[in-house]
Design a protein around this motif. Structure first.
Motif, PDB file in Angstrom:
ATOM      1  N   MET A   1      -3.174 -11.934  16.751  1.00 10.16           N
ATOM      2  CA  MET A   1      -2.596 -10.637  16.397  1.00 10.16           C
ATOM      3  C   MET A   1      -2.780 -10.346  14.903  1.00 10.16           C
ATOM      4  O   MET A   1      -3.057  -9.214  14.527  1.00 10.16           O
ATOM      5  N   TYR A   2      -2.625 -11.365  14.071  1.00 14.21           N
ATOM      6  CA  TYR A   2      -2.773 -11.173  12.630  1.00 14.21           C
ATOM      7  C   TYR A   2      -4.194 -10.733  12.291  1.00 14.21           C
ATOM      8  O   TYR A   2      -4.400  -9.758  11.581  1.00 14.21           O
ATOM      9  N   PHE A   3      -5.192 -11.456  12.814  1.00 12.68           N
ATOM     10  CA  PHE A   3      -6.576 -11.146  12.446  1.00 12.68           C
ATOM     11  C   PHE A   3      -7.124  -9.914  13.157  1.00 12.68           C
ATOM     12  O   PHE A   3      -8.061  -9.284  12.663  1.00 12.68           O
ATOM     13  N   MET A   4      -6.566  -9.538  14.287  1.00 15.23           N
ATOM     14  CA  MET A   4      -7.081  -8.382  15.017  1.00 15.23           C
ATOM     15  C   MET A   4      -6.330  -7.084  14.696  1.00 15.23           C
ATOM     16  O   MET A   4      -6.906  -6.010  14.838  1.00 15.23           O
ATOM     17  N   MET A   5      -5.064  -7.177  14.259  1.00 21.08           N
ATOM     18  CA  MET A   5      -4.285  -5.958  14.062  1.00 21.08           C
ATOM     19  C   MET A   5      -3.705  -5.820  12.662  1.00 21.08           C
ATOM     20  O   MET A   5      -3.878  -4.788  12.020  1.00 21.08           O
ATOM     21  N   ILE A   6      -3.020  -6.816  12.182  1.00 22.54           N
ATOM     22  CA  ILE A   6      -2.284  -6.693  10.926  1.00 22.54           C
ATOM     23  C   ILE A   6      -3.221  -6.637   9.725  1.00 22.54           C
ATOM     24  O   ILE A   6      -3.108  -5.753   8.867  1.00 22.54           O
ATOM     25  N   ARG A   7      -4.156  -7.543   9.638  1.00 22.02           N
ATOM     26  CA  ARG A   7      -5.056  -7.612   8.485  1.00 22.02           C
ATOM     27  C   ARG A   7      -5.930  -6.358   8.344  1.00 22.02           C
ATOM     28  O   ARG A   7      -6.036  -5.799   7.245  1.00 22.02           O
ATOM     29  N   PRO A   8      -6.569  -5.869   9.423  1.00 24.83           N
ATOM     30  CA  PRO A   8      -7.350  -4.629   9.271  1.00 24.83           C
ATOM     31  C   PRO A   8      -6.497  -3.432   8.865  1.00 24.83           C
ATOM     32  O   PRO A   8      -6.946  -2.574   8.102  1.00 24.83           O
ATOM     33  N   GLN A   9      -5.257  -3.361   9.359  1.00 23.22           N
ATOM     34  CA  GLN A   9      -4.375  -2.253   8.992  1.00 23.22           C
ATOM     35  C   GLN A   9      -4.028  -2.308   7.508  1.00 23.22           C
ATOM     36  O   GLN A   9      -3.992  -1.277   6.829  1.00 23.22           O
ATOM     37  N   GLN A  10      -3.787  -3.492   6.976  1.00 15.96           N
ATOM     38  CA  GLN A  10      -3.501  -3.628   5.548  1.00 15.96           C
ATOM     39  C   GLN A  10      -4.711  -3.207   4.718  1.00 15.96           C
ATOM     40  O   GLN A  10      -4.569  -2.552   3.683  1.00 15.96           O
ATOM     41  N   LYS A  11      -5.905  -3.538   5.183  1.00 17.66           N
ATOM     42  CA  LYS A  11      -7.127  -3.159   4.463  1.00 17.66           C
ATOM     43  C   LYS A  11      -7.290  -1.642   4.446  1.00 17.66           C
ATOM     44  O   LYS A  11      -7.613  -1.056   3.411  1.00 17.66           O
ATOM     45  N   ARG A  12      -7.060  -0.984   5.594  1.00 21.70           N
ATOM     46  CA  ARG A  12      -7.168   0.477   5.642  1.00 21.70           C
ATOM     47  C   ARG A  12      -6.130   1.138   4.743  1.00 21.70           C
ATOM     48  O   ARG A  12      -6.409   2.142   4.092  1.00 21.70           O
TER      49      ARG A  12
END
Length: 118
Positions: free
Chosen positions: A32-43
């Motif tokens: 969940m962290y690598f598929m959802m949380i991290r990309p959202q923080q980058k955006r």
């Protein structure tokens, strides 16, 4: 006799089974962290950088889909000209994207005194 062997095997396997759910939960959190949380923080960081680099003359689109040209910037608001002579005020986070950046002014061309006389 068969029943006591089954109970002993079940009791022996129960110790290893307690670690499996914890491992599955940790694996699920990692995915969940690598598929959802991290990309959202980058955006979010990219959007904040874009909004902080706005300048007069930039053509932008708001989150509501309104196209306009930035005419002025204050602390947390942006003035956008949506039609000739019509300006609206928006919060910086309401800017979804920059369509075109304003051209930076080039160095002024100075004429030599000799060419100005001709």
């Amino acid at each position: 006799m068969g029943r006591s062997v089954t109970v002993q095997l079940a009791a022996a396997g129960g110790g290893a089974g307690g670690f499996t759910p914890i491992l599955m939960i940790a694996l699920l959190f990692g995915v969940m962290y690598f598929m959802m949380i991290r990309p959202q923080q980058k955006r979010r960081k990219e959007a904040e950088a874009m909004q902080s680099n706005l300048g007069p003359g930039d053509e932008v689109v708001t989150i509501g889909g309104l196209y306009g040209t930035v005419t002025g910037i204050e602390d947390d608001t942006v003035l956008i000209e949506v039609a000739p002579g019509v300006q609206t005020r928006y919060a910086r986070p309401a800017i979804a994207r920059v369509v075109t950046r304003a051209e930076l002014p080039s160095e002024p061309v100075t004429e030599d005194a000799d060419t100005a006389k001709d």
